[in-house]
Design an enzyme around this catalytic site. Structure first.
Site, PDB file in Angstrom:
ATOM      1  N   CYS A 180       0.813  -1.224   0.000  1.00 20.94           N
ATOM      2  CA  CYS A 180       0.000   0.000   0.000  1.00 20.94           C
ATOM      3  C   CYS A 180       0.843   1.269   0.000  1.00 20.94           C
ATOM      4  O   CYS A 180       0.310   2.363  -0.165  1.00 20.94           O
ATOM      5  CB  CYS A 180      -0.915   0.016   1.212  1.00 20.94           C
ATOM      6  N   HIS A 199      -2.961   6.932   3.505  1.00 22.40           N
ATOM      7  CA  HIS A 199      -3.475   5.630   3.077  1.00 22.40           C
ATOM      8  C   HIS A 199      -4.782   5.353   3.811  1.00 22.40           C
ATOM      9  O   HIS A 199      -4.885   5.560   5.021  1.00 22.40           O
ATOM     10  CB  HIS A 199      -2.419   4.567   3.399  1.00 22.40           C
ATOM     11  N   ASN A 208     -10.166  -0.284   1.542  1.00 23.51           N
ATOM     12  CA  ASN A 208      -8.717  -0.223   1.338  1.00 23.51           C
ATOM     13  C   ASN A 208      -8.407  -0.727  -0.069  1.00 23.51           C
ATOM     14  O   ASN A 208      -8.496  -1.935  -0.327  1.00 23.51           O
ATOM     15  CB  ASN A 208      -8.015  -1.086   2.406  1.00 23.51           C
TER      16      ASN A 208
HETATM   17  N1  ACO Z   1     -17.131  -8.945  12.022  1.00 24.40           N
HETATM   18  C1  ACO Z   1     -17.360  -9.196  13.333  1.00 24.40           C
HETATM   19  N2  ACO Z   1     -16.396  -9.544  14.190  1.00 24.40           N
HETATM   20  C2  ACO Z   1     -15.131  -9.644  13.715  1.00 24.40           C
HETATM   21  C3  ACO Z   1     -14.837  -9.414  12.372  1.00 24.40           C
HETATM   22  C4  ACO Z   1     -15.884  -9.051  11.516  1.00 24.40           C
HETATM   23  N3  ACO Z   1     -15.700  -8.783  10.201  1.00 24.40           N
HETATM   24  N4  ACO Z   1     -13.511  -9.592  12.194  1.00 24.40           N
HETATM   25  C5  ACO Z   1     -12.985  -9.921  13.381  1.00 24.40           C
HETATM   26  N5  ACO Z   1     -13.977  -9.966  14.307  1.00 24.40           N
HETATM   27  C6  ACO Z   1     -13.874 -10.286  15.721  1.00 24.40           C
HETATM   28  C7  ACO Z   1     -12.684 -11.168  16.034  1.00 24.40           C
HETATM   29  O1  ACO Z   1     -13.007 -12.534  15.831  1.00 24.40           O
HETATM   30  C8  ACO Z   1     -12.438 -10.846  17.501  1.00 24.40           C
HETATM   31  O2  ACO Z   1     -13.364 -11.548  18.248  1.00 24.40           O
HETATM   32  P1  ACO Z   1     -12.953 -12.189  19.662  1.00 24.40           P
HETATM   33  O3  ACO Z   1     -12.552 -11.015  20.520  1.00 24.40           O
HETATM   34  O4  ACO Z   1     -14.187 -12.866  20.108  1.00 24.40           O
HETATM   35  O5  ACO Z   1     -11.801 -13.094  19.365  1.00 24.40           O
HETATM   36  C9  ACO Z   1     -12.792  -9.368  17.594  1.00 24.40           C
HETATM   37  O6  ACO Z   1     -13.628  -9.084  16.459  1.00 24.40           O
HETATM   38  C10 ACO Z   1     -11.607  -8.453  17.579  1.00 24.40           C
HETATM   39  O7  ACO Z   1     -10.738  -8.867  16.504  1.00 24.40           O
HETATM   40  P2  ACO Z   1      -9.353  -8.212  16.238  1.00 24.40           P
HETATM   41  O8  ACO Z   1      -8.784  -8.809  14.995  1.00 24.40           O
HETATM   42  O9  ACO Z   1      -8.522  -8.235  17.476  1.00 24.40           O
HETATM   43  O10 ACO Z   1      -9.825  -6.695  15.998  1.00 24.40           O
HETATM   44  P3  ACO Z   1      -8.970  -5.447  15.687  1.00 24.40           P
HETATM   45  O11 ACO Z   1      -9.255  -4.392  16.670  1.00 24.40           O
HETATM   46  O12 ACO Z   1      -7.521  -5.758  15.430  1.00 24.40           O
HETATM   47  O13 ACO Z   1      -9.618  -4.976  14.280  1.00 24.40           O
HETATM   48  C11 ACO Z   1      -9.073  -4.978  11.951  1.00 24.40           C
HETATM   49  C12 ACO Z   1      -9.521  -5.802  13.156  1.00 24.40           C
HETATM   50  C13 ACO Z   1     -10.196  -4.010  11.620  1.00 24.40           C
HETATM   51  C14 ACO Z   1      -8.815  -5.905  10.783  1.00 24.40           C
HETATM   52  C15 ACO Z   1      -7.800  -4.202  12.355  1.00 24.40           C
HETATM   53  O14 ACO Z   1      -6.889  -5.078  12.948  1.00 24.40           O
HETATM   54  C16 ACO Z   1      -7.123  -3.521  11.213  1.00 24.40           C
HETATM   55  O15 ACO Z   1      -7.701  -2.731  10.509  1.00 24.40           O
HETATM   56  N6  ACO Z   1      -5.807  -3.781  11.033  1.00 24.40           N
HETATM   57  C17 ACO Z   1      -5.043  -3.191   9.982  1.00 24.40           C
HETATM   58  C18 ACO Z   1      -5.155  -4.061   8.794  1.00 24.40           C
HETATM   59  C19 ACO Z   1      -4.690  -3.368   7.553  1.00 24.40           C
HETATM   60  O16 ACO Z   1      -4.690  -2.169   7.453  1.00 24.40           O
HETATM   61  N7  ACO Z   1      -4.315  -4.189   6.586  1.00 24.40           N
HETATM   62  C20 ACO Z   1      -3.941  -3.726   5.330  1.00 24.40           C
HETATM   63  C21 ACO Z   1      -2.517  -3.326   5.290  1.00 24.40           C
HETATM   64  S1  ACO Z   1      -2.151  -2.502   3.850  1.00 24.40           S
HETATM   65  C22 ACO Z   1      -1.831  -3.539   2.516  1.00 24.40           C
HETATM   66  O17 ACO Z   1      -0.700  -3.620   2.085  1.00 24.40           O
HETATM   67  C23 ACO Z   1      -2.999  -4.310   1.925  1.00 24.40           C
END
Ligand code: ACO
Length: 327
Positions: free
Chosen positions: A114, A254, A284
């Protein structure tokens, strides 16, 4: 006399297909409420089976060169940052150059997740300020929905498809490319990667069955890293530029997660109206988020003739980068 590089044209393109959070509720165990609260995303665009990255890029580049007032034959080079090229080879850049009638020019793809668009701008600055080129095209484009695991609710809700392009010239007026910063940490690569399809693990029936041609992501690890590297990149780029936080008019970062954008904006002490956000519409789109947002901000006059704009990104690699633009 020292030379400068200016953005003199911007363009973007997204596919028509809209995938809403309500659509995703039917595919995985999630809710619109969770997605909006945790990411800020309401919908994203998805290409159909017959559309490739080069198709989106071709329109984005056309729009950028039209704004610049160029003809295709004025372009001296085109580089495309993407992790979803049409093919491993030939390059998407060469395909687009051919489609647009840009003959015999250097055309190549490069990959920095990204962060690619910022890496591309740093390359443009080097080529143009050194006198090697006068007019070139930098593209950030991805069709991440082509490599999304639609059974993984923690990642499939994030991604969309799009392309953004800029025309960069040795002659202004336009957005002058100023201070910059770029970096990487390969030891973190394992937290955001596509396991198979490369020379390490070529495609096989097994890799397909194991969904190893899709994005594998440790969201929580990436999140923490993103907040830190985006802030550090902004500060380093501002330092090189000799610009203070108080002199920044707009952050175009981004668009990976609204919470990451908000954290970066807070660190820069910006007001909400000084932050360009379109993640709610597109999700994204990887390398495309910044040039897409930049194009929207130029066309809707959020960016004005005297604006100082900060760009910041992080992505697979892991990579990060920042750049200051002076309009
Ligand atoms: N719907 C409902 N619940 C969900 C979902 C969903 N879509 N996805 C995860 N959960 C649940 C998980 O199972 C977890 O449940 P639990 O507590 O019972 O185990 C809870 O929500 C929290 O999950 P986490 O993964 O810890 O949540 P987090 O606060 O980290 O948020 C997210 C997740 C939104 C994906 C976040 O981590 C994020 O945005 N990270 C950055 C990712 C990113 O930007 N990636 C792209 C990089 S750039 C590139 O090169 C493509």
């Amino acid at each position: 006399m020292s030379r400068n590089a200016y953005i003199v044209g911007t363009g973007h393109n997204v596919p028509d297909g809209v995938l809403t959070n309500a659509d995703l509720e039917k595919i995985v165990d999630t809710t619109d409420e969770w997605i909006v609260k945790m990411t800020g995303i309401k919908e994203r665009r998805k290409t159909d089976d017959s559309t490739a990255t080069s198709d989106l890029v071709t329109v984005a580049v056309k729009n950028a060169i039209e704004m610049a007032g160029w003809e295709p034959e004025d372009v001296q080079g085109i580089i495309v940052g993407t992790v979803t090229p049409d093919y491993y080879f030939p390059s998407t850049a060469a395909i687009v150059a051919d489609k647009l009638g840009m003959k015999n020019i250097p055309a190549y793809d490069f990959e920095a997740g990204c962060t690619a668009f910022i890496y591309g701008l740093v390359q443009a600055k080097a080529f143009i300020e050194s006198g090697m080129m006068d007019r070139m095209i930098i593209v950030g484009a991805d069709c991440l929905t082509k490599i999304t695991n639609w059974t993984d609710r923690s990642s499939c809700i994030l991604f969309g498809d799009g392309a953004g392009a800029v025309a960069v010239s040795s002659e202004g007026p336009g957005g002058r490319l100023g201070g910059w910063h770029w970096g990487s940490d390969g030891s973190m690569g394992k937290h955001l990667f596509q396991p198979a399809g490369g020379s390490k693990k070529p495609a096989s029936h097994e890799t397909v069955d194991n969904m190893e041609h899709t994005i594998h992501m440790n969201g929580a690890r990436i999140f923490k890293y993103a907040v830190r590297t985006m802030h550090d990149s902004c500060m380093e780029a501002l330092k090189m530029d000799g610009t203070e936080k108080k002199d920044v008019d707009l952050l175009v970062s981004h668009q990976a997660n609204l919470r990451i954008i908000d954290a970066t904006a807070r660190a820069l002490e910006l007001k909400p109206e000084q932050v360009y956000i379109n993640i709610q519409k597109y999700g994204n789109t990887s390398a495309a988020t910044i040039p897409m947002a930049l194009d929207e901000a130029v066309r809707d006059n959020t960016i004005k003739e005297t604006s100082t704009v900060v760009l910041a990104a992080f992505g697979a690699g892991l990579t990060w980068g920042g750049m200051i633009l002076h309009w």
